[in-house]
Every structure is written in C-alpha cells, then in structure tokens.
Design a protein around this motif. Structure first.
Motif, PDB file in Angstrom:
ATOM      1  N   VAL A  32     -17.147  -5.902   6.827  1.00  9.33           N
ATOM      2  CA  VAL A  32     -16.313  -4.494   6.557  1.00  9.33           C
ATOM      3  C   VAL A  32     -14.734  -5.090   6.780  1.00  9.33           C
ATOM      4  CG1 VAL A  32     -15.518  -2.733   7.563  1.00  9.33           C
ATOM      5  CG2 VAL A  32     -17.767  -2.879   7.179  1.00  9.33           C
ATOM      6  N   TYR A  33     -14.494  -6.002   8.125  1.00  7.40           N
ATOM      7  CA  TYR A  33     -13.239  -6.334   8.253  1.00  7.40           C
ATOM      8  C   TYR A  33     -12.676  -7.508   7.129  1.00  7.40           C
ATOM      9  CZ  TYR A  33     -12.116  -3.510  12.185  1.00  7.40           C
ATOM     10  OH  TYR A  33     -11.823  -2.236  13.148  1.00  7.40           O
ATOM     11  N   ALA A  34     -13.664  -8.223   6.590  1.00 10.90           N
ATOM     12  CA  ALA A  34     -13.272  -9.120   5.725  1.00 10.90           C
ATOM     13  C   ALA A  34     -12.967  -8.638   4.466  1.00 10.90           C
ATOM     14  CB  ALA A  34     -14.502 -10.155   5.132  1.00 10.90           C
ATOM     15  N   TYR A  35     -13.060  -7.268   4.242  1.00 10.99           N
ATOM     16  CA  TYR A  35     -12.581  -6.593   3.134  1.00 10.99           C
ATOM     17  C   TYR A  35     -11.490  -5.647   3.199  1.00 10.99           C
ATOM     18  CZ  TYR A  35     -16.305  -8.178  -0.384  1.00 10.99           C
ATOM     19  OH  TYR A  35     -16.948  -9.327  -1.004  1.00 10.99           O
ATOM     20  N   PHE A  36     -11.195  -5.457   4.595  1.00 11.68           N
ATOM     21  CA  PHE A  36      -9.989  -4.601   5.116  1.00 11.68           C
ATOM     22  C   PHE A  36      -8.785  -4.863   4.638  1.00 11.68           C
ATOM     23  CE2 PHE A  36      -7.632  -2.476   8.667  1.00 11.68           C
ATOM     24  CZ  PHE A  36      -7.829  -1.378   8.144  1.00 11.68           C
ATOM     25  N   PRO A  37      -8.371  -5.947   4.531  1.00 10.99           N
ATOM     26  CA  PRO A  37      -7.175  -6.321   3.877  1.00 10.99           C
ATOM     27  C   PRO A  37      -7.097  -6.133   2.422  1.00 10.99           C
ATOM     28  CG  PRO A  37      -7.543  -8.328   5.234  1.00 10.99           C
ATOM     29  CD  PRO A  37      -8.879  -7.272   5.161  1.00 10.99           C
ATOM     30  N   LEU A  38      -8.045  -6.169   1.774  1.00 12.79           N
ATOM     31  CA  LEU A  38      -8.119  -5.997   0.514  1.00 12.79           C
ATOM     32  C   LEU A  38      -8.112  -4.392   0.109  1.00 12.79           C
ATOM     33  CD1 LEU A  38      -8.576  -6.509  -2.786  1.00 12.79           C
ATOM     34  CD2 LEU A  38     -10.914  -6.373  -2.259  1.00 12.79           C
ATOM     35  N   MET A  39      -8.800  -3.596   1.015  1.00  8.85           N
ATOM     36  CA  MET A  39      -8.613  -2.252   1.150  1.00  8.85           C
ATOM     37  C   MET A  39      -7.265  -1.672   1.560  1.00  8.85           C
ATOM     38  SD  MET A  39     -10.564   0.209   3.853  1.00  8.85           S
ATOM     39  CE  MET A  39     -10.009   1.943   4.293  1.00  8.85           C
ATOM     40  N   VAL A  40      -6.452  -2.504   2.440  1.00 11.93           N
ATOM     41  CA  VAL A  40      -5.278  -2.147   2.732  1.00 11.93           C
ATOM     42  C   VAL A  40      -4.254  -2.377   1.326  1.00 11.93           C
ATOM     43  CG1 VAL A  40      -3.158  -2.747   3.964  1.00 11.93           C
ATOM     44  CG2 VAL A  40      -5.351  -2.458   5.071  1.00 11.93           C
ATOM     45  N   GLY A  41      -4.311  -3.465   0.879  1.00  9.55           N
ATOM     46  CA  GLY A  41      -3.632  -3.825  -0.381  1.00  9.55           C
ATOM     47  C   GLY A  41      -3.772  -2.928  -1.544  1.00  9.55           C
ATOM     48  N   VAL A  42      -5.032  -2.755  -1.868  1.00 10.22           N
ATOM     49  CA  VAL A  42      -5.518  -1.653  -3.114  1.00 10.22           C
ATOM     50  C   VAL A  42      -4.765  -0.161  -2.558  1.00 10.22           C
ATOM     51  CG1 VAL A  42      -7.280  -0.513  -4.261  1.00 10.22           C
ATOM     52  CG2 VAL A  42      -7.518  -2.899  -3.699  1.00 10.22           C
ATOM     53  N   THR A  43      -5.077   0.326  -1.544  1.00  7.72           N
ATOM     54  CA  THR A  43      -4.660   1.710  -1.035  1.00  7.72           C
ATOM     55  C   THR A  43      -3.199   1.832  -1.248  1.00  7.72           C
ATOM     56  OG1 THR A  43      -6.056   1.737   0.314  1.00  7.72           O
ATOM     57  CG2 THR A  43      -4.500   3.497   0.773  1.00  7.72           C
ATOM     58  N   LEU A  44      -2.231   0.696  -0.695  1.00  7.73           N
ATOM     59  CA  LEU A  44      -0.948   0.899  -0.906  1.00  7.73           C
ATOM     60  C   LEU A  44      -0.381   0.561  -2.399  1.00  7.73           C
ATOM     61  CD1 LEU A  44       0.257  -1.099   2.415  1.00  7.73           C
ATOM     62  CD2 LEU A  44       0.001   1.140   1.933  1.00  7.73           C
ATOM     63  N   SER A  45      -1.108  -0.432  -3.192  1.00  3.66           N
ATOM     64  CA  SER A  45      -0.942  -0.418  -4.450  1.00  3.66           C
ATOM     65  C   SER A  45      -1.105   0.700  -5.379  1.00  3.66           C
ATOM     66  CB  SER A  45      -1.597  -1.540  -5.275  1.00  3.66           C
ATOM     67  OG  SER A  45      -1.727  -2.767  -4.348  1.00  3.66           O
ATOM     68  N   VAL A  46      -2.007   1.526  -4.911  1.00  2.00           N
ATOM     69  CA  VAL A  46      -2.167   2.771  -5.614  1.00  2.00           C
ATOM     70  C   VAL A  46      -1.212   3.781  -5.217  1.00  2.00           C
ATOM     71  CG1 VAL A  46      -3.866   4.720  -5.842  1.00  2.00           C
ATOM     72  CG2 VAL A  46      -4.761   2.656  -6.048  1.00  2.00           C
ATOM     73  N   VAL A  47      -1.018   3.709  -4.035  1.00  2.00           N
ATOM     74  CA  VAL A  47       0.332   4.637  -3.659  1.00  2.00           C
ATOM     75  C   VAL A  47       1.620   4.255  -4.568  1.00  2.00           C
ATOM     76  CG1 VAL A  47       1.834   5.193  -1.604  1.00  2.00           C
ATOM     77  CG2 VAL A  47      -0.602   5.041  -1.159  1.00  2.00           C
ATOM     78  N   PHE A  48       2.046   2.975  -4.508  1.00  2.00           N
ATOM     79  CA  PHE A  48       2.982   2.610  -5.351  1.00  2.00           C
ATOM     80  C   PHE A  48       2.910   3.059  -6.655  1.00  2.00           C
ATOM     81  CE2 PHE A  48       5.490  -0.230  -7.883  1.00  2.00           C
ATOM     82  CZ  PHE A  48       6.567  -0.409  -7.315  1.00  2.00           C
ATOM     83  N   ALA A  49       1.865   3.017  -7.256  1.00  2.00           N
ATOM     84  CA  ALA A  49       1.750   3.231  -8.804  1.00  2.00           C
ATOM     85  C   ALA A  49       1.719   4.827  -8.931  1.00  2.00           C
ATOM     86  CB  ALA A  49       0.359   2.874  -9.497  1.00  2.00           C
TER      87      ALA A  49
END
Length: 529
Positions: free
Chosen positions: A243-260
């Motif tokens: 779960v925590y191995a993918y957590f940075p990816l989750m953070v990045g994707v979430t903030l990228s969607v917010v940006f878009a």
C-alpha cells in the motif's frame, strides 16, 4: 452594471468586519504570511516525513471490547511474538524431510539467517530439527517416529521424558507428514517467535532484515531447497508495504487530477499550481501535527486516550485521510476562487477582488468547515485507536484549511502573484470607474435608495457588460445620475459621459465632490462624475 452596483454596495457594507480586516492584512503583508507558512510547512513537513506506522492488533480493536482486554492480558503474560510468530518455510528439493542431510542444511539456514539479520537473540526458534539453541538429533527423531510401544517406553525411561509423544506431536505440527498415518513429510517450517511485538515498526525492520538474509543464508548452506517467510505479521507487513509503495503514486495522481480539473475550470495554469501548493502545505502541517501528538506525545498532559502518545500511527489512518483532506481543501479553495473571479470579471482590481472574495465567502467556508470539524471530531470519542487518529487528521485538516489556509495563505499568495493569477487566460482590465460609493443624492447606493422609498436600482440604470469597454464605468455612472435626474433631482449642469482630464479643473473645496452645487438649504446634488 446592476451587478457592479450591487457588488460595490456589498463591499461598502462589509467594510470594518472581521473578514475585511483579515483579508486586508493578508494582502498588505502577503510576503510575511507566505514566508511564515513556508517555515511552518518545513518544520511540520519534517515531522510528517518522520511518521512511523504499525499494524498492532490493539489499534484495530475497541479498547473496551472483551477481545481487546483478553488480547492485552495475553500479550502482557506471553508476549505478542508467541501469539504471532514468524514461520520460516523450508521445502527440500528432493521432497524428503526425514533425512540427516536435510536436518543439517535446515539448521544452517535458520541460524545463519537470524545471525545475518542481527536478530539471533530476538527470536526463539523451534522446529523438528532444533529447539531454541539446541539441536534435535536426526537419529532420535527417526527412532521416535518409528519406534513401537516397548521402545518408546525405554526411550522415555532413559531420557526422563515422553520422547516419542513429543517428537510425533512436533512432526505433525511442523511438517506436512504424519508417521502414524504413514504419510511422509515433504516440507517443514521453523517457528521464529520474536521477543517483541511483530506488528510494530521494529517488527517491520526485522522482517525486512530476515527476508534479505534468507536467500544469502540458503546460498551459503549450499541449499537448492525452497525457502520463504510466512506468518500473520509478515502477511500484514507485506500488505502494508505494498500500500505504501503505491502511496506516492496515489499522491501524484490525485494532485495531477486536481491540477487538470482546476486548469480546465479556470482556464489558467497559475491557479492550479497555487492550489496544489497550498493544499500541500495544509497536508504537511496536518500530518506533522498528528505525528507530534501521537509520536511525540505533545498532548499527553490532557490524559485523554484519544490523543495519547503511541510512538506510531495506525497504518490505515494517513492513507484513508489523504484523499478526504485533499477533497475538502480543494472544495474550500474553489468556493473562494469562484467568488474572487466573479468580482474580478465585474471590473474589480486584483487586490480588491481578493479582499471582496474573502469577505463574502469567508462566512460560508467557516460554517462548512466548523460543521465538518464537528462531524469528524465525533470519532475522537470512539474507543478505537485507529479511528481516533483518523478523526484527528481530518479534524485538524478542516480547521487548518478553514481558519488559516483559505483565510490567510491563499489571499496572501494571490495578492503577491497579482494579475498573473489567471495566466494564460486574459481577463478584461479593471474598470477605471469613478467611485460610485460617494454618490448620496436621493440615496445613490441601493441600500440608501430603499430607505427613501425608491427602487434599489433606478429604471434608467441600463445594464452594460463591463468587459466590453474600459470606459464603461463612466458611462454607467453617468446613466446612473441621469436616472436620478429623471426621478426629480434638479440638475445644475450636464453630466459627463467620459472621464475628463483633471489638470485644468478648478480646485474643489474639501468635503465637496466635483460638480456639486450647494443650494440655499445647504444640500448638495451630485451632477458631475
């Protein structure tokens, strides 16, 4: 034009309020506020990246539940390691456990693994070929497995213990064979009971060390057998690690969607960049505060279990809290941005739009934030540790967003950025209007006109799109005065429809606007803008 007049009236009515003072101070001292938040973000961010998580059973169970009380007693008496030991699986390549060569290889693998992991003194090993620090001779195991009753009685008399029963019980427990049923064993495992709680961060470190050392130990022993680590604590550790191995990816994707989404909604690149930055500050401050409370015991003095020090956070709390915190922060940001953009499109300047947006959206955002804080804060009264930590994260995040980030940080940052806030979108320039607020004849402001029984906006006050022309405000103001004349105000000279140069005008006495004529009663009429 009607909307502009109404907005100006609202602005006038909001002057002197708490929100007006806060927004004004935030814009005037923007650099100070941003620098303070950068420092706080760095300090709390350092604590946030120090967070350690654990998977202890007590965090998942209500503190007052009978199962939790019994589990705590069992841990206190026997230790958590005896309840959830690690298992080291060893499957011989030839499928034969009952051999002297395999017993020797298995002992070397177990001892070398614990030695390389630096955990030899932290683990109590037990299996068919060893018991703690002592080896179990293969010949004794073989004879005990296949001895008849007479031989078993003789062995018990010689060794002072029921050897056959003990060996056969261990064989059924630690292998997949059963001598009594005539089933040969093809694999075995060694139980490694830690002297500490395997679900704590310490357990995680030992598991990682054991896994890294296992393959090296097997290679040094010259073994081609199948080896692996299993067990309840190890399975949970692998789940949490993934779960925590993918957590940075989750953070990045979430903030990228917010940006878009923000870029599409506001047609700007600066707006989403600023939003992601302020949301990140809010996340860092909240996560850092949670670690200071639960990891360093900053609120221990309250004597309240819900905010007591534990030395770690439940692994699920940060993961579950993150998307909710981002969603709430973005929600409040959009409330504020929408209002600011509305005022900006009406013709207000950048700083004035920001101040007006804070003044008029502040009560709404505050009310929403307080309601959410009360709802999330209710979980602090739960007897589940993991729910307490989740409640603290969400409540702190809402309060920080409501009273600090959206109220101070966002206006300060937008005030510093100025007109570049909306880049590359091109907004119409601020309307170079003559101030409508001083117009007092017959109650020029809508609120004052209503006091005199006149319509809030005169019929002749025709609607004009402020984006059509930079000279629209003088035109609008002139029409406004024309409408007053139509309602009975005696004009003394023709109203101007465009801004005239001021250089050749005569001086105007203090307290009197341009074009004001004083009648015999001392009243003045605004006829010139």
């Amino acid at each position: 034009a009607d909307r502009l007049a109404a907005a100006l009236a609202r602005r006038a009515q909001s002057q002197g309020t708490c929100w007006a003072r806060v927004s004004g101070a935030s814009i005037r001292h923007g650099w100070v506020a941003v620098l303070v938040f950068c420092v706080l973000g760095g300090l709390f961010g350092k604590e946030a990246f120090s967070i350690r998580t654990s998977q202890t059973q007590q965090e998942m169970m209500p503190r007052t539940a009978q199962a939790a009380i019994a589990y705590t007693q069992m841990v206190d008496i026997f230790g958590a390691g005896s309840i959830f030991p690690f298992q080291l699986l060893i499957a011989p390549h030839d499928g034969v456990v009952e051999s002297d060569a395999f017993f020797e290889r298995a002992r070397k693998i177990v001892r070398r693994t614990t030695e390389l992991a630096g955990a030899a003194e932290l683990l109590n090993a037990s299996g068919v070929m060893l018991s703690g620090a002592e080896d179990v001779p293969f010949e004794l195991v073989r004879q005990a497995l296949h001895a008849d009753e007479t031989k078993c009685a003789l062995l018990a008399k010689l060794l002072g213990r029921p050897v056959c029963e003990l060996v056969r019980l261990g064989w059924r427990q630690f292998t997949d064979g059963d001598a009594a049923a005539g089933r040969n064993a093809s694999a075995t495992f060694v139980s490694l009971a830690p002297t500490f709680d395997p679900f704590t961060p310490r357990g995680t470190r030992v598991i990682d060390a054991l896994r890294a050392a296992l393959e090296t130990a097997a290679a040094e022993a010259g073994s081609v057998d199948t080896v692996g680590l299993v067990g309840g604590a190890i399975s949970m550790n692998d789940c949490v690690s993934l779960v925590y191995a993918y957590f940075p990816l989750m953070v990045g994707v979430t903030l990228s969607v917010v940006f878009a989404l923000l870029a599409a909604a506001f047609r700007s690149l600066v707006v989403p960049l600023r939003a992601v930055a302020t949301i990140s500050v809010s996340l860092l401050v909240t996560m850092g505060a949670a670690w200071l409370v639960y990891g360093r015991g900053w609120l221990n003095g309250l004597g309240w279990d819900a905010v007591g020090m534990r030395g770690s956070l439940a692994w699920s709390a940060p993961v579950l809290a993150f998307p909710i915190m981002v969603g709430l922060g973005l929600d409040y940001d959009i409330f504020l941005l929408g209002r600011i953009l509305e005022y900006r499109l009406l013709g207000f300047g950048e700083s004035e739009s920001i101040a007006a947006g804070v003044e008029h959206s502040g009560p709404l955002i505050t009310a929403a934030g307080v309601i959410m804080a009360i709802a999330f804060g209710a979980l602090l009264f739960s007897s589940s540790t993991s729910l307490n930590e989740l409640a603290f994260l969400l409540t702190a995040s809402v309060l920080v967003d409501t009273f600090v980030v959206r109220t101070v940080l966002v206006p300060s940052a937008m005030g510093i950025i100025g007109a570049a806030n909306w880049w590359p979108r091109k907004l119409p320039p601020p309307v170079p209007r003559v101030d409508l607020l001083p117009l007092r004849t017959h109650g020029a402001l809508p609120s004052e006109r209503e006091e005199h029984g006149a319509p809030a906006v005169p019929p002749a006050y025709e609607s004009v799109d402020a984006a059509d022309s930079p000279h629209v405000a003088p035109v609008v103001a002139a029409r406004f005065v024309d409408s007053l004349h139509a309602e009975g105000a005696p004009p003394t000279e023709q109203p101007r429809t465009s801004a005239a140069p001021r250089g050749d005008e005569e001086d105007v006495p203090p307290g009197r606007g341009h074009g004001e004529d004083v009648d015999s009663d001392g009243d003045s009429s605004s006829t010139d803008l």
